[in-house]
Scaffold this motif. Structure first.
Motif, PDB file in Angstrom:
ATOM      1  N   UNK A 262     -57.109  -5.138  10.759  1.00 47.30           N
ATOM      2  CA  UNK A 262     -57.768  -5.868   9.667  1.00 47.30           C
ATOM      3  C   UNK A 262     -58.210  -7.263  10.117  1.00 47.30           C
ATOM      4  N   UNK A 263     -59.299  -7.747   9.536  1.00 42.90           N
ATOM      5  CA  UNK A 263     -59.847  -9.061   9.915  1.00 42.90           C
ATOM      6  C   UNK A 263     -58.802 -10.153   9.737  1.00 42.90           C
ATOM      7  N   UNK A 264     -57.989 -10.068   8.671  1.00 42.49           N
ATOM      8  CA  UNK A 264     -56.980 -11.103   8.424  1.00 42.49           C
ATOM      9  C   UNK A 264     -55.962 -11.171   9.562  1.00 42.49           C
ATOM     10  N   UNK A 265     -55.627 -10.063  10.180  1.00 44.69           N
ATOM     11  CA  UNK A 265     -54.649 -10.036  11.271  1.00 44.69           C
ATOM     12  C   UNK A 265     -55.310 -10.409  12.592  1.00 44.69           C
ATOM     13  N   UNK A 266     -56.637 -10.218  12.673  1.00 38.81           N
ATOM     14  CA  UNK A 266     -57.351 -10.530  13.910  1.00 38.81           C
ATOM     15  C   UNK A 266     -57.210 -12.005  14.283  1.00 38.81           C
ATOM     16  N   UNK A 267     -57.153 -12.891  13.283  1.00 37.18           N
ATOM     17  CA  UNK A 267     -57.014 -14.321  13.556  1.00 37.18           C
ATOM     18  C   UNK A 267     -55.691 -14.614  14.252  1.00 37.18           C
ATOM     19  N   UNK A 268     -54.636 -13.948  13.811  1.00 37.26           N
ATOM     20  CA  UNK A 268     -53.321 -14.141  14.424  1.00 37.26           C
ATOM     21  C   UNK A 268     -53.283 -13.534  15.822  1.00 37.26           C
ATOM     22  N   UNK A 269     -53.984 -12.431  15.986  1.00 39.97           N
ATOM     23  CA  UNK A 269     -54.069 -11.797  17.301  1.00 39.97           C
ATOM     24  C   UNK A 269     -54.816 -12.705  18.278  1.00 39.97           C
ATOM     25  N   UNK A 270     -55.870 -13.336  17.790  1.00 37.51           N
ATOM     26  CA  UNK A 270     -56.623 -14.279  18.626  1.00 37.51           C
ATOM     27  C   UNK A 270     -55.737 -15.437  19.071  1.00 37.51           C
ATOM     28  N   UNK A 271     -54.874 -15.914  18.175  1.00 33.64           N
ATOM     29  CA  UNK A 271     -53.981 -17.028  18.518  1.00 33.64           C
ATOM     30  C   UNK A 271     -53.010 -16.621  19.633  1.00 33.64           C
ATOM     31  N   UNK A 272     -52.528 -15.387  19.582  1.00 30.00           N
ATOM     32  CA  UNK A 272     -51.630 -14.914  20.645  1.00 30.00           C
ATOM     33  C   UNK A 272     -52.357 -14.918  21.981  1.00 30.00           C
ATOM     34  N   UNK A 273     -53.615 -14.474  21.979  1.00 26.95           N
ATOM     35  CA  UNK A 273     -54.395 -14.450  23.212  1.00 26.95           C
ATOM     36  C   UNK A 273     -54.620 -15.850  23.765  1.00 26.95           C
ATOM     37  N   UNK A 274     -54.808 -16.816  22.874  1.00 24.85           N
ATOM     38  CA  UNK A 274     -55.122 -18.173  23.310  1.00 24.85           C
ATOM     39  C   UNK A 274     -53.884 -18.968  23.700  1.00 24.85           C
ATOM     40  N   UNK A 301     -67.944  -2.349  19.104  1.00 31.77           N
ATOM     41  CA  UNK A 301     -67.418  -3.583  18.514  1.00 31.77           C
ATOM     42  C   UNK A 301     -68.527  -4.581  18.183  1.00 31.77           C
ATOM     43  N   UNK A 302     -69.620  -4.533  18.936  1.00 26.13           N
ATOM     44  CA  UNK A 302     -70.742  -5.440  18.628  1.00 26.13           C
ATOM     45  C   UNK A 302     -71.308  -5.112  17.248  1.00 26.13           C
ATOM     46  N   UNK A 303     -71.390  -3.821  16.918  1.00 25.48           N
ATOM     47  CA  UNK A 303     -71.849  -3.430  15.584  1.00 25.48           C
ATOM     48  C   UNK A 303     -70.857  -3.876  14.516  1.00 25.48           C
ATOM     49  N   UNK A 304     -69.561  -3.784  14.834  1.00 30.90           N
ATOM     50  CA  UNK A 304     -68.524  -4.213  13.885  1.00 30.90           C
ATOM     51  C   UNK A 304     -68.610  -5.723  13.648  1.00 30.90           C
ATOM     52  N   UNK A 305     -68.941  -6.471  14.710  1.00 28.17           N
ATOM     53  CA  UNK A 305     -69.109  -7.933  14.567  1.00 28.17           C
ATOM     54  C   UNK A 305     -70.264  -8.229  13.617  1.00 28.17           C
ATOM     55  N   UNK A 308     -69.474  -7.867  10.092  1.00 32.66           N
ATOM     56  CA  UNK A 308     -68.443  -8.754   9.586  1.00 32.66           C
ATOM     57  C   UNK A 308     -67.060  -8.133   9.574  1.00 32.66           C
ATOM     58  N   UNK A 309     -66.862  -7.064  10.346  1.00 31.56           N
ATOM     59  CA  UNK A 309     -65.583  -6.353  10.347  1.00 31.56           C
ATOM     60  C   UNK A 309     -64.753  -6.643  11.586  1.00 31.56           C
ATOM     61  N   UNK A 310     -65.319  -7.435  12.506  1.00 28.41           N
ATOM     62  CA  UNK A 310     -64.563  -7.792  13.710  1.00 28.41           C
ATOM     63  C   UNK A 310     -64.988  -9.183  14.157  1.00 28.41           C
ATOM     64  N   UNK A 311     -63.999  -9.980  14.522  1.00 24.76           N
ATOM     65  CA  UNK A 311     -64.281 -11.375  14.897  1.00 24.76           C
ATOM     66  C   UNK A 311     -64.977 -11.430  16.255  1.00 24.76           C
ATOM     67  N   UNK A 312     -66.063 -12.187  16.307  1.00 22.23           N
ATOM     68  CA  UNK A 312     -66.814 -12.299  17.562  1.00 22.23           C
ATOM     69  C   UNK A 312     -66.005 -13.010  18.638  1.00 22.23           C
ATOM     70  N   UNK A 313     -65.235 -14.047  18.249  1.00 27.79           N
ATOM     71  CA  UNK A 313     -64.443 -14.769  19.240  1.00 27.79           C
ATOM     72  C   UNK A 313     -63.327 -13.888  19.815  1.00 27.79           C
ATOM     73  N   UNK A 314     -62.790 -12.995  18.982  1.00 23.48           N
ATOM     74  CA  UNK A 314     -61.773 -12.068  19.477  1.00 23.48           C
ATOM     75  C   UNK A 314     -62.387 -11.077  20.461  1.00 23.48           C
ATOM     76  N   UNK A 315     -63.591 -10.601  20.149  1.00 22.58           N
ATOM     77  CA  UNK A 315     -64.274  -9.684  21.059  1.00 22.58           C
ATOM     78  C   UNK A 315     -64.476 -10.333  22.423  1.00 22.58           C
ATOM     79  N   UNK A 316     -64.914 -11.587  22.442  1.00 17.37           N
ATOM     80  CA  UNK A 316     -65.133 -12.277  23.718  1.00 17.37           C
ATOM     81  C   UNK A 316     -63.825 -12.423  24.494  1.00 17.37           C
ATOM     82  N   UNK A 317     -62.743 -12.691  23.790  1.00 17.64           N
ATOM     83  CA  UNK A 317     -61.435 -12.828  24.438  1.00 17.64           C
ATOM     84  C   UNK A 317     -60.971 -11.509  25.062  1.00 17.64           C
ATOM     85  N   UNK A 318     -61.196 -10.420  24.334  1.00 14.63           N
ATOM     86  CA  UNK A 318     -60.750  -9.124  24.826  1.00 14.63           C
ATOM     87  C   UNK A 318     -61.629  -8.596  25.959  1.00 14.63           C
ATOM     88  N   UNK A 319     -62.890  -9.005  25.932  1.00 12.48           N
ATOM     89  CA  UNK A 319     -63.897  -8.391  26.785  1.00 12.48           C
ATOM     90  C   UNK A 319     -64.043  -9.071  28.151  1.00 12.48           C
TER      91      UNK A 319
END
Length: 467
Positions: A262-274, A301-305, A308-319
């Motif tokens: 979920x998008x709400x959890x993606x923010x916390x996941x991004x923080x773990x990556x950073x 994932x680009x389509x999901x971004x 509005x269903x996937x964070x673009x900054x998270x995609x860049x971090x994962x990719x």
């Protein structure tokens, strides 16, 4: 009945050296035992009304001389029973009353050769030695194929496709240094196998690999599953619970189907990556972890971004490192390799020794689209092995949807068109389609079409197909 000289002391010999004579004439057995044939072969004997199939099974007989006496029909019955029991067994049929029509029936039924009585020792020996050489060549060819197959096996992945071989090299290169990896590919292409390969080749191979199937977690439980919680964080939290990230501390976490987070959890996941930190539910302080992340998805994932269903900054971090797996339909040269592998795996599991799949199954496998990819092929073969009662998988052993499959080159593939195409138009389009699927592999394209490469070259020139 078995000759004393051929007892189990010679069991180490190749079973091609075991010869069974099926006849009602015991003197035939004695004659052959005294002939030069008796030196090269362990000779066994069974009467025609005995259970000669039990002798074949118990002593690993690969060559049988079925003596018809004066009854070609009787020898034909023996031949058919033997070939039904073991399609690859060599059966010589002999007799004194074998007319042209009887010989034709016997050859059509699968006899290796037909010999007229009285049997001359030198002729029989030449035939048997030729069979032995053929079997030796077949065995050497099989061993060579196995050796070549090992070249295309990499950490549980099997492919001879040029692109996939590049993927193997990429996995090996990045395994030591990566922080995050994103694996993309359709369902069933082997994304988890790649994740396990990365873990196995990494410096963290002795540390945990924690697998998280994001598609299986209810949306309201994502945060607690990934990051854990403290006692009293919510109703029912009667003790502390470690999340998957904490379990993976010092190792690797594999986030399968990352697009389902979920998008709400993606923010916390991004923080773990950073920052390599997160805060469990109900906690006052952050928890630090040293975790490498491998993520996978069958979504774009680009389509999901964009949706509005996937964070673009998270995609860049994962990719940071991207590994894309080809669908099976784009690497048909892998189907024979994978088929042999899954047959062996399923055979061991169910205690069966199968020699392969029929020619009809081979053709069907090459023409089918495999929407479920490698996983679908594995499941199909596992089911077929369970159902198969012979040494070769036949179309009848396959699931109904495959038995009913109509290849795409049929007229139904063009049913939706608003115009009628000529036969040449259809042929041109299908050749172009196969060249695209096989990535320009002319040998594979010609094989699927059932024509020679020379004929394919001429058709490509005729239709001016780019390749």
């Amino acid at each position: 009945m078995r000759d004393a000289a051929g007892e189990r002391g010679k069991a180490a010999m190749d079973t091609a050296t075991n010869l069974l004579i099926v006849s009602d004439d015991f003197s035939l057995y004695e004659t052959i035992k005294k002939a030069p044939v008796g030196v090269d072969f362990n000779v066994y004997f069974s009467q025609t009304n005995d259970d000669y199939l039990a002798v074949v099974r118990d002593h690993g007989i690969r060559v049988v001389l079925a003596d018809s006496g004066e009854s070609p029909a009787g020898a034909l019955v023996i031949l058919k029973k033997l070939k039904k029991f073991d399609a690859l067994i060599d059966v010589l049929v002999g007799g004194s009353e074998l007319g042209t029509e009887a010989v034709q029936d016997i050859i059509r039924a699968g006899a290796t050769d037909v010999i007229a009585r009285p049997y001359k020792g030198d002729i029989l020996q030449d035939i048997l030695r030729r069979i032995s050489r053929k079997r030796t060549l077949r065995r050497e060819t099989y061993e060579l194929e196995k050796k070549l197959e090992r070249k295309y096996v990499f950490q549980g992945l099997i492919s001879r496709n040029p692109y996939m071989l590049e993927v193997f090299g990429l996995i090996e290169n990045i395994a030591k240094y990566f922080t995050t990896v994103l694996i993309t590919g359709e369902t069933g292409t082997g994304k988890e196998v790649v994740a396990r390969a990365i873990h196995s080749l990494s410096p963290l191979k002795d540390r945990p690999l924690v697998v998280c199937d994001c598609a299986a977690i209810p949306e309201n439980l994502f945060e607690s599953e990934l990051f854990g919680y403290k006692k009293g964080a919510f109703t029912g939290a009667d003790k502390d619970k470690r999340g998957l990230f904490e379990e993976a501390d010092g190792g690797i976490i594999f986030l399968d189907e990352i697009a389902e987070v979920p998008v709400a959890v993606q923010a916390k996941l991004l923080r773990v990556l950073e920052s390599r930190q997160f805060r469990p539910l109900g906690a006052n302080d952050n928890t630090s972890v040293e975790v490498r992340i491998v993520a996978a998805t069958n979504r774009n994932l680009a389509d999901r971004v964009r949706a509005g269903e996937f964070r673009e900054d998270l995609l860049h971090r994962l990719n940071k490192v991207a590994i894309e797996l080809s669908p099976l339909r784009e690497r048909p040269e892998d189907i024979p390799l994978l088929t042999r592998h899954f047959l062996q795996t399923a055979g061991k599991r169910f205690g069966k020794s199968l020699r392969g799949v029929s020619r009809e199954v081979q053709k069907l496998f090459l023409k089918y689209n495999w929407p479920g990819n490698v996983r679908e092929l594995a499941n199909v073969l596992e089911s077929a092995v369970m159902l198969c009662k012979k040494e070769f998988i036949d179309v009848a052993n396959l699931p109904k949807y495959l038995r009913d499959f109509i290849p795409p080159e049929g007229a139904l593939a063009f049913a939706g068109r608003d115009h009628l195409s000529t036969l040449e138009d259809l042929e041109k389009e299908y050749i172009a389609y196969l060249l695209k699927v096989t990535k320009g592999n002319l040998r594979q394209t010609a094989k699927i079409l059932g024509i020679s490469r020379t004929t394919l070259y001429n058709k490509i020139a005729k239709y001016k197909i780019p390749h």
